[in-house]
Design a protein around this motif. Sequence first.
Motif, PDB file in Angstrom:
ATOM      1  N   CYS A  82       0.850  -1.193   0.000  1.00  0.00           N
ATOM      2  CA  CYS A  82       0.000   0.000   0.000  1.00  0.00           C
ATOM      3  C   CYS A  82       0.881   1.237   0.000  1.00  0.00           C
ATOM      4  O   CYS A  82       1.750   1.379   0.878  1.00  0.00           O
ATOM      5  CB  CYS A  82      -0.902   0.001   1.231  1.00  0.00           C
ATOM      6  N   VAL A  84       0.840   5.450  -0.072  1.00  0.00           N
ATOM      7  CA  VAL A  84       0.087   6.695   0.088  1.00  0.00           C
ATOM      8  C   VAL A  84       1.026   7.849  -0.241  1.00  0.00           C
ATOM      9  O   VAL A  84       1.888   8.202   0.573  1.00  0.00           O
ATOM     10  CB  VAL A  84      -0.464   6.851   1.519  1.00  0.00           C
ATOM     11  N   ALA A  89      -3.582  11.960  -3.594  1.00  0.00           N
ATOM     12  CA  ALA A  89      -3.692  10.644  -2.980  1.00  0.00           C
ATOM     13  C   ALA A  89      -5.121  10.158  -2.825  1.00  0.00           C
ATOM     14  O   ALA A  89      -5.350   9.078  -2.290  1.00  0.00           O
ATOM     15  CB  ALA A  89      -3.011  10.652  -1.603  1.00  0.00           C
ATOM     16  N   ALA A 103     -10.447   1.659  -0.967  1.00  0.00           N
ATOM     17  CA  ALA A 103      -9.299   1.343  -0.111  1.00  0.00           C
ATOM     18  C   ALA A 103      -9.370  -0.095   0.385  1.00  0.00           C
ATOM     19  O   ALA A 103      -8.363  -0.807   0.437  1.00  0.00           O
ATOM     20  CB  ALA A 103      -9.244   2.307   1.066  1.00  0.00           C
ATOM     21  N   ALA A 142      -6.838   9.899   2.613  1.00  0.00           N
ATOM     22  CA  ALA A 142      -5.740   9.175   1.963  1.00  0.00           C
ATOM     23  C   ALA A 142      -5.099   8.180   2.910  1.00  0.00           C
ATOM     24  O   ALA A 142      -4.815   7.035   2.538  1.00  0.00           O
ATOM     25  CB  ALA A 142      -4.702  10.173   1.454  1.00  0.00           C
ATOM     26  N   ARG A 145      -6.563   4.690   3.446  1.00  0.00           N
ATOM     27  CA  ARG A 145      -6.202   3.600   2.541  1.00  0.00           C
ATOM     28  C   ARG A 145      -5.200   2.657   3.203  1.00  0.00           C
ATOM     29  O   ARG A 145      -5.321   1.440   3.105  1.00  0.00           O
ATOM     30  CB  ARG A 145      -5.607   4.173   1.256  1.00  0.00           C
ATOM     31  N   VAL A 157       4.199   5.473   3.265  1.00  0.00           N
ATOM     32  CA  VAL A 157       3.448   6.722   3.431  1.00  0.00           C
ATOM     33  C   VAL A 157       4.409   7.899   3.329  1.00  0.00           C
ATOM     34  O   VAL A 157       5.381   7.984   4.083  1.00  0.00           O
ATOM     35  CB  VAL A 157       2.699   6.776   4.774  1.00  0.00           C
TER      36      VAL A 157
END
Length: 228
Positions: A82, A84, A89, A103, A142, A145, A157
């Motif tokens: 994942c 971000v 985003a 998500a 965002a 997610r 992230v």
Amino acid sequence: MSVEIALSAARVRYGPLEALHGLDLPVPAGTVTVLLGRNGSGRTTVLRALAGTVCLSAGRVVWRGADVTRLPAHDRARRGLCYVPDLEAVYAHLTVAENLALAVAATGPPSTSRAAPPYPELVPLLSRTAGTLSGGERRMLALSRALLAAPARVVLVDEPSLGLAAPVAARTYRRLAALALEGGAAVVLAEQRVPDGLPPGSLVHELRRGSLAFSGEAAERAGPAAPG
């Protein structure tokens, strides 16, 4: 600690400019790893290289011992990665509820059901389109997610606290740390300074102009990033 994903001798070029200079960067499972550096240091490029949204000009991306350098970003997402980014985003034309449903679907079976927001602040905004939200609200959406992605094996992230009030940022760091400590995910955060409240054993890699300037535990490196 076991390595979940790693860059090996990774080089990334943007036209004539090289953003990463043969970088070796192991990312362990069940640990929070912070990529520290100022703008232009290469920390965002590291996240993109791990996620597969930029191509390496040399080197490899290795995930659990397998070479995934040529694996497209969407296939890495299906395997439990994942990402971000710091900008763009969310899907601005979709509602908050639709963004949350996507998500959940990103790392699991397709779902049209309404996902519960990880941030209570988003509950009254479920029917709003994401493009009408404030900067902090979009950031929470965002980040949802990452917090809803299950079972995520790698969570990347870029600047988690961007636009967030201090109490919300602190809550966010606790939730991201839980993904590592309780869920076993490899959590990688790109930051300009070491965040407060990181769990013991968190790692810091400071980048300067695409090369490593420091690697160690967060307790050994606190405060703002050195000029780079």
